[in-house]
Scaffold this active site. Structure first.
Site, PDB file in Angstrom:
ATOM      1  CG  HIS A  19      -1.885  -1.077   1.347  1.00 30.02           C
ATOM      2  ND1 HIS A  19      -1.843  -2.015   2.348  1.00 30.02           N
ATOM      3  CD2 HIS A  19      -2.952  -1.402   0.576  1.00 30.02           C
ATOM      4  CE1 HIS A  19      -2.850  -2.861   2.214  1.00 30.02           C
ATOM      5  NE2 HIS A  19      -3.541  -2.512   1.136  1.00 30.02           N
ATOM      6  CD  GLN A  66     -13.765  -5.261  -2.365  1.00 30.34           C
ATOM      7  OE1 GLN A  66     -13.996  -4.068  -2.565  1.00 30.34           O
ATOM      8  NE2 GLN A  66     -12.564  -5.783  -2.504  1.00 30.34           N
TER       9      GLN A  66
HETATM   10  P1  AMP Z   1      -6.453  -3.791  -0.670  1.00 31.50           P
HETATM   11  O1  AMP Z   1      -6.299  -3.025   0.602  1.00 31.50           O
HETATM   12  O2  AMP Z   1      -6.002  -5.211  -0.593  1.00 31.50           O
HETATM   13  O3  AMP Z   1      -7.818  -3.619  -1.287  1.00 31.50           O
HETATM   14  O4  AMP Z   1      -5.447  -3.122  -1.690  1.00 31.50           O
HETATM   15  C1  AMP Z   1      -5.483  -1.744  -1.950  1.00 31.50           C
HETATM   16  C2  AMP Z   1      -4.597  -1.463  -3.118  1.00 31.50           C
HETATM   17  O5  AMP Z   1      -3.265  -1.893  -2.818  1.00 31.50           O
HETATM   18  C3  AMP Z   1      -5.003  -2.236  -4.386  1.00 31.50           C
HETATM   19  O6  AMP Z   1      -4.825  -1.398  -5.511  1.00 31.50           O
HETATM   20  C4  AMP Z   1      -4.041  -3.397  -4.400  1.00 31.50           C
HETATM   21  O7  AMP Z   1      -3.802  -3.908  -5.694  1.00 31.50           O
HETATM   22  C5  AMP Z   1      -2.786  -2.734  -3.846  1.00 31.50           C
HETATM   23  N1  AMP Z   1      -1.867  -3.738  -3.311  1.00 31.50           N
HETATM   24  C6  AMP Z   1      -2.146  -4.729  -2.430  1.00 31.50           C
HETATM   25  N2  AMP Z   1      -1.054  -5.487  -2.212  1.00 31.50           N
HETATM   26  C7  AMP Z   1      -0.072  -4.964  -2.974  1.00 31.50           C
HETATM   27  C8  AMP Z   1       1.293  -5.311  -3.207  1.00 31.50           C
HETATM   28  N3  AMP Z   1       1.867  -6.351  -2.607  1.00 31.50           N
HETATM   29  N4  AMP Z   1       2.014  -4.545  -4.050  1.00 31.50           N
HETATM   30  C9  AMP Z   1       1.453  -3.487  -4.685  1.00 31.50           C
HETATM   31  N5  AMP Z   1       0.171  -3.116  -4.511  1.00 31.50           N
HETATM   32  C10 AMP Z   1      -0.585  -3.846  -3.675  1.00 31.50           C
END
Ligand code: AMP
Length: 281
Positions: free
Chosen positions: A40, A64
């Protein structure tokens, strides 16, 4: 230097952002579900490189989740997240309650996502992308960013959001950011904290499978390279949901590799579902 401002309600957030927009400042946006990790923060770093002010939202979107147990177990750690974010300047943190987002006065247009949600995450998690598209549309409508940052870790989600912005003609640039990995290769994920240290070690095989496929897809046919990847996975206790090579534009399975493809995987490690992908070009 200014410490982050935290907003819980839409009106005060939009008033604050309007004052920047009127001055011609560029607004960047990083939507998240919290339990923040370096992945993040890498999105946030990209956002700060490009924009004058960055908004990060933390909202675990019930719509979701197709599995209520998964929603209940999803890690939530707002105080730790706020302390992680406390050192950033020019940061706005949006922490909405569900009724702020799903306000019945806010109309969600019918979003035609074409066939993109039909494969992979879409077939394993019915309704998932409808929920993602709705929340992202509503968040975009509230924040009205110039740019929004998404991780390539969620490859299908990134494709769908790019499609949504085009289909609705929204004036937002979508930036895909590389997957942040642990030194072991395991993709960083909020769900990793639900793993025991033994499970986390076992989950390292996911990236090994992806690397095996990337290294061999040019010398083996697609069926055989996927079988090879699967046999690596089968040496662990992880359970496969899907392992596939898709066209990065259509997300449909590729039958003959022509130098262009994305290998995507979803597995269960105990009860925890993990996804990852790698570009094969
Ligand atoms: P989430 O909190 O899992 O919904 O993720 C929020 C954002 O962070 C989304 O755009 C994810 O694709 C991105 N994200 C989650 N894990 C990673 C990672 N390991 N590397 C890069 N971006 C990430």
């Amino acid at each position: 230097m200014s410490t982050p401002l935290v907003f819980h309600d839409v009106n005060s957030l939009t008033n604050h952002l309007d004052s920047f927009r009127e001055k011609g400042k560029k607004i960047g946006f990083v939507p998240t579900m919290g339990a923040l990790h370096e992945g993040h923060l890498s999105l946030l770093e990209s956002c700060f490189r490009d924009c004058d002010i960055c908004v990060i939202s933390i909202f675990v979107n019930p719509r979701q989740f197709n599995d209520s147990k998964d929603f209940a177990n999803y890690p939530r750690q707002i105080s730790a997240d706020l302390s992680t974010l406390s050192s950033y300047s020019n940061l706005v943190i949006f922490l909405p309650q569900e009724n702020e987002i799903y306000n019945p006065n806010r109309i969600i247009p019918n979003i035609n996502l074409g066939s993109l949600p039909n494969t992979m995450e879409g077939s394993s998690r019915p309704g998932h992308f409808k929920g993602v598209a709705q929340v992202v549309y509503l968040l975009f409508d509230i924040v009205k960013p110039n740019r929004a940052y998404f991780g390539m870790k969620d490859f299908q989600q990134l494709s769908i959001i790019k499609h949504l912005v085009k289909a609705l003609n929204l004036p937002i640039e979508i930036i895909g950011c590389p997957t942040s990995r642990e030194p072991s290769g395991l993709a960083r994920s909020s769900r990793n904290q639900l793993l025991s240290s033994q499970q986390k070690k076992e989950a390292e095989v996911i990236y090994q499978v992806l690397l095996f496929i990337k290294n061999n897809v040019r010398i083996m046919n697609i069926n055989n390279v996927l079988k090879g990847g699967l046999s690596l996975l089968n040496q662990s206790s992880l359970r496969l949901d899907y392992l596939t090579i898709v066209d990065p534009e259509t997300l449909l399975p590729v039958e003959d590799f022509n130098g262009n493809g994305q290998c995507c995987i979803a597995v269960f490690c105990g009860d925890v579902r993990l996804i990852d992908n790698i570009e094969l070009n």
